[in-house]
Design an enzyme around this catalytic site. Structure first.
Site, PDB file in Angstrom:
ATOM      1  N   LYS A 106      -1.781 -13.744  -2.298  1.00  0.00           N
ATOM      2  CA  LYS A 106      -2.579 -12.536  -2.062  1.00  0.00           C
ATOM      3  C   LYS A 106      -4.003 -12.798  -2.545  1.00  0.00           C
ATOM      4  O   LYS A 106      -4.201 -13.404  -3.604  1.00  0.00           O
ATOM      5  CB  LYS A 106      -1.954 -11.353  -2.802  1.00  0.00           C
TER       6      LYS A 106
ATOM      7  N   SER B  64      -0.679  -2.225  -0.646  1.00  0.00           N
ATOM      8  CA  SER B  64      -1.872  -2.978  -0.319  1.00  0.00           C
ATOM      9  C   SER B  64      -1.607  -4.442   0.037  1.00  0.00           C
ATOM     10  O   SER B  64      -2.447  -5.089   0.651  1.00  0.00           O
ATOM     11  CB  SER B  64      -2.842  -2.957  -1.507  1.00  0.00           C
TER      12      SER B  64
ATOM     13  N   SER C  71       2.656  -1.385  -4.035  1.00  0.00           N
ATOM     14  CA  SER C  71       2.061  -2.319  -3.065  1.00  0.00           C
ATOM     15  C   SER C  71       2.837  -3.582  -2.753  1.00  0.00           C
ATOM     16  O   SER C  71       2.434  -4.352  -1.884  1.00  0.00           O
ATOM     17  CB  SER C  71       0.667  -2.723  -3.517  1.00  0.00           C
TER      18      SER C  71
HETATM   19  N1  GLN Z   1      -0.729   2.743  -2.417  1.00  0.00           N
HETATM   20  C1  GLN Z   1      -1.070   2.867  -3.803  1.00  0.00           C
HETATM   21  C2  GLN Z   1      -2.547   3.096  -3.989  1.00  0.00           C
HETATM   22  O1  GLN Z   1      -3.243   3.142  -3.026  1.00  0.00           O
HETATM   23  C3  GLN Z   1      -0.582   1.691  -4.555  1.00  0.00           C
HETATM   24  C4  GLN Z   1      -1.470   0.532  -4.454  1.00  0.00           C
HETATM   25  C5  GLN Z   1      -0.957  -0.647  -5.203  1.00  0.00           C
HETATM   26  O2  GLN Z   1       0.208  -0.683  -5.617  1.00  0.00           O
HETATM   27  N2  GLN Z   1      -1.834  -1.588  -5.426  1.00  0.00           N
HETATM   28  O3  GLN Z   1      -3.013   3.246  -5.077  1.00  0.00           O
END
Ligand code: GLN
Length: 485
Positions: free
Chosen positions: A76, A151, A175
């Site tokens: 990532k 994400s 995410s």
């Molecule tokens: N979807 C969540 C957010 O937008 C989690 C993001 C994540 O786990 N990095 O904060």
């Protein structure tokens, strides 16, 4: 090649049935062929990968074999990689080349993996659909008109489409698990502190945790074993010893007591509910006793998370000012204008929204009303989980309320977008480990089963996941790549 687990691939590499160079080339070719439609990679590290693969092959020929020698991996783009651009999905860091490797990268390198590229992601890991990336939207390999989740959408999409055998991700509120669920693969978020955060670009430091994507629970276990451990560079990393997760997950399964929180079944899509019921029946076949439990504060999870995470992000992202880090505007008359313009140009809308919300929640006069209250909810959630784990071994539920949504569907409705994490955020607030594994299909779109464990109970949840995968073949189903070239 694609249907082989990492364990099987390492056996073939060790016995020289295949070489790391062949394996690496195979995946790089696939990426070149299919990724233009998917957009799961931001940077391909072809030259670097081929060089490393050939070095590994030489090592193997000398009988020098490391646990993951020669395995291609996608990283990532939130992990700092020495000499290779690390963007975090943002214009702000679009030219950033780190002078050092994140601990996750270093450890996986030392274990013998070959990095084939850096994957696309929501900007600074803020999002649930991978639509906030400066480098464009990632598509779901099962349906190119749908999101892969976020994400870590790039990592999930490339593993799901067979462009990499495994990938890393990070999970602050879901995410890893949410994109794993929406793309039909396994995604493991370990206990907070299990894996070092050093060199992993911070979003919300008390919630962020690195983890992995792969096709099977076994593969996740193997990777976790070589990513985990105390790191003196990260004061929140744990000194808890690292077991051999692979061995422990494959040990004889003797049944377990499993809790299903009734709150995790509320607001659930009807078909996903039926699929989940089927999964539960499978577990009952292997001596699992299912009990209903209640985690009533988990309903407040998203609200608490959306105060705590932005608060921490507003502080963490203050370093990107065009002076210390990040994009610098070309025309500024003075230092204040330089800060303002650099940040206005460098950050996208969602990141700006979070910084505003976080700064507001932390400001004098609102701090008690928002931040302190959110922290209290966080404590309540942790306590309820703790009480639940006095009664059950593991907790399960669906990972997401429904299957992958259409691109653009929730982009202008942040609340709807935030609610995609309703079943995942609570575990981050409590620092618990959890995995999402494929549990069935709703009209050719995957759904995920979430398994949550107590602190440092990764072996237990991996063992249940492995047992489920011995009885089902959902994890073997693949999207049809031929459809999109
Ligand atoms: N979807 C969540 C957010 O937008 C989690 C993001 C994540 O786990 N990095 O904060």
């Amino acid at each position: 090649m694609e249907n082989k687990t990492l364990t099987e691939l390492t056996v073939e590499l060790k016995s020289k049935k295949i070489s790391s160079s062949e394996l690496t080339k195979y995946y790089l070719e696939k990426i070149k062929k299919y990724d233009p439609r998917l957009n799961s990679f931001i940077t391909l590290t072809e030259e670097f990968a081929l060089k490393k693969a050939s070095q590994i092959d030489t090592e193997i020929s000398k009988g020098n074999f490391k646990p993951l020698s020669g395995i291609p991996i996608a990283q990532k783009d939130i992990f700092c990689t020495k000499g290779v651009r690390t963007t975090c999905g943002s214009k702000m860091l679009s030219n950033f080349i780190s002078p050092y490797d994140a601990t996750v990268i270093r450890k996986l390198n030392e274990a013998g993996t070959v990095m084939i590229g850096k994957t696309n992601m929501d900007e600074f890991a803020m999002g649930s659909s991978n639509e906030t990336s400066y480098f464009g939207t990632v598509k779901n390999p099962w349906d190119l008109e749908r999101v892969p989740g976020g994400s870590s959408g790039g990592s999930a999409a490339c593993v799901s489409a067979g462009l990499a055998p495994c990938a890393t991700g990070t999970d602050t509120g879901g995410s890893i698990r949410q994109p794993a669920s929406l793309t039909g693969i396994c995604g493991l978020k370990p206990t907070y502190g299990r894996v070092s955060r050093y060199g992993m670009i911070a979003f919300a430091s008390s919630l962020d945790q690195a983890g992995v994507f792969a096709k099977t629970a076994e593969d996740c276990a193997l990777l976790l074993t070589h990513m985990s451990g105390y790191d003196e560079q990260d004061s929140t990393s744990s000194r808890e010893s690292v077991p051999n997760y692979l061995q422990e997950c494959k040990a004889e399964f003797k049944g377990m007591k499993i809790g299903i929180p009734k709150e995790f079944l509320e607001g659930l899509d009807h078909d996903v509910h039926l699929i989940f019921d089927e999964a539960v029946k499978q577990l009952e076949k292997v001596n699992c006793k299912i009990v209903e439990i209640s985690l009533k504060s988990s309903k407040l999870g998203v609200s608490a998370y959306q105060v705590v995470a932005p608060a921490e992000c507003s502080s963490n992202l203050s370093r990107y000012d065009g002076v210390r880090f990040g994009h610098r505007t070309k025309d500024a008359e003075n230092i204040i204008e330089l800060y303002k313009k650099s940040r206005s140009e460098g950050f996208g809308d969602e990141v700006k929204r979070r910084i505003l919300v976080g700064t507001y929640a932390l400001s004098a006069g609102y701090y008690d009303a928002y931040y302190i209250k959110a922290q209290k909810i966080r404590s309540l959630i942790s306590r309820e989980f703790k009480e639940a784990f006095d009664k059950v071994d593991l907790i399960i539920g669906p990972t997401t309320p429904d299957v992958a949504f259409k691109l653009g569907e929730k982009l202008n409705d942040p609340i709807a977008m935030y609610l995609s994490d309703i079943f995942t955020v609570s575990t981050n607030l409590a620092g618990l480990p959890a995995i999402s594994i494929p549990m069935g299909m709703k009209k050719n779109l995957p759904t995920g089963l979430q398994i949550i464990g107590g602190h440092f109970q990764e072996s237990k949840l991996l063992s249940l996941a492995h047992e489920f995968q011995k009885m089902t073949d959902w994890h073997l189903q693949k999207p049809d790549n031929q459809k999109w070239i």
